[in-house]
Write a protein that holds these residues in place. Structure first.
Motif, PDB file in Angstrom:
ATOM      1  N   HIS A 126      -5.369 -66.807 -37.990  1.00 10.77           N
ATOM      2  CA  HIS A 126      -4.162 -67.557 -37.633  1.00 10.77           C
ATOM      3  C   HIS A 126      -4.404 -68.310 -36.328  1.00 10.77           C
ATOM      4  N   ASP A 130      -5.693 -66.387 -28.957  1.00  9.88           N
ATOM      5  CA  ASP A 130      -6.740 -65.365 -28.805  1.00  9.88           C
ATOM      6  C   ASP A 130      -7.691 -65.353 -30.007  1.00  9.88           C
ATOM      7  N   HIS A 131      -7.480 -66.281 -30.965  1.00 13.54           N
ATOM      8  CA  HIS A 131      -8.357 -66.380 -32.138  1.00 13.54           C
ATOM      9  C   HIS A 131      -9.033 -67.745 -32.250  1.00 13.54           C
ATOM     10  N   ASP A 221      -4.179 -60.326 -37.592  1.00 10.34           N
ATOM     11  CA  ASP A 221      -3.081 -59.684 -36.856  1.00 10.34           C
ATOM     12  C   ASP A 221      -1.945 -59.261 -37.788  1.00 10.34           C
ATOM     13  N   HIS A 266      -7.679 -56.225 -33.441  1.00  6.73           N
ATOM     14  CA  HIS A 266      -7.488 -55.908 -32.018  1.00  6.73           C
ATOM     15  C   HIS A 266      -7.608 -54.420 -31.694  1.00  6.73           C
TER      16      HIS A 266
HETATM   17 ZN    ZN Z   1      -4.385 -61.756 -31.935  1.00  8.87          ZN
END
Ligand code: ZN
Length: 282
Positions: A126, A130-131, A221, A266
């Motif tokens: 997504h 952070d990706h 996530d 994560h």
């Molecule tokens: Zn994330």
């Protein structure tokens, strides 16, 4: 006539024997996963995930991304949070808000034997920042994306946990656009991208059938903490919570059906147990 018949029988027997030999020793595709270390996310408030601090064993996140190697090509799944350009090459810790990392991504990819230009397919679980850290590096690959995700990413003013500058080059990529669909990436059932929207409009997870370890599900996530899964709790910031619930039900059914091992991207404990590139999981 009798001789002919015998010859025919002999031929049929030879054919059936050779078929049996083939089915007994199938050329198992050498699929493997390289796990990359993209740092940590520390100091998050667990309340963002509708969990009290004491509900969660480990409040900090690890950040990871993956290279899936298949005999017909490669797929990079996610790209870390901090762009490689932020690293000075001295091994020092780089911090960006709640994110920190010591290793850039592309040298880890190189250690596995690949350059970004070698990568056949790129997919994001997504668009959260952070990706997408190094998404631009993979703009030369075919970008596999859900339409709803791409439309949001390239909308006029996308808002939320998003850094458009980190993925802007994907706009010019060759795209394989999916419409809330799953995709058998290499056509043999070993690597399947599974539509799992809700966290974002086009969130997706990846099911990989490894020849030795068996099926693993890279969950993006869909969950952040194992406790979210155990307690059936959704984060506070889902794009569409009803879709998230349906996506979780779909993926849990798939896990049950395939016996897949769940890798929460994560989750510190999951990540700690995996070999890191240049070692791989097969
Ligand atoms: Zn994330």
């Amino acid at each position: 006539m009798k001789i002919l018949t015998l010859a025919t029988i002999a031929t049929m027997l030879a054919i059936s024997l050779s078929c049996a030999a083939e089915s007994e020793s199938p050329a198992a595709p050498a699929v493997r996963i390289y796990v990359f270390e993209n740092g940590f996310i520390r100091g998050l408030d667990t309340k963002l995930f509708n969990l009290a601090r004491e509900d969660v064993k480990e409040p900090d996140f690890v950040n990871s991304s993956y290279l899936i190697v298949h005999p017909s090509g490669t797929l990079q799944f996610d790209s870390g949070g901090i762009p490689d350009s932020q690293f000075k090459g001295d091994g020092a810790l780089v911090t960006e808000g709640v994110q920190s990392a010591q290793k850039p991504l592309l040298p880890q990819l190189a250690a596995a034997g690949y350059k970004p230009t070698d990568i056949t397919y790129f997919a994001l679980s997504h668009y959260h920042s952070d990706h997408t850290g190094n998404a631009n590096a993979f703009a030369g690959a075919t970008w596999i994306t859900q339409k709803a995700e791409r439309d949001f990413m390239f909308s006029e003013k996308p808002e939320g946990i998003i850094q458009p500058a980190t993925y802007s080059a994907l706009k010019g990529s060759i795209m394989r656009i999916l419409n809330n669909e799953d995709l058998d990436v290499f056509g043999d059932g070993t690597v399947r991208l599974i539509s799992a929207p809700g966290h974002t409009p086009g969130h997706q997870v990846l099911l990989v059938r490894l020849p030795k370890r068996g099926p693993v599900l890279l969950a993006g996530d869909l969950y952040h903490y194992p406790e979210e899964r155990a307690r059936g709790i959704l984060p506070t910031f889902e794009f569409n919570a009803e879709q998230s619930k349906a996506a979780r039900a779909k993926v849990e059914a798939l896990i049950k059906e395939t016996g897949a091992e769940l890798w929460i991207e994560h989750d510190m404990a999951t990540h700690a147990k995996l070999p890191k590139s240049p070692a791989y999981v097969e």
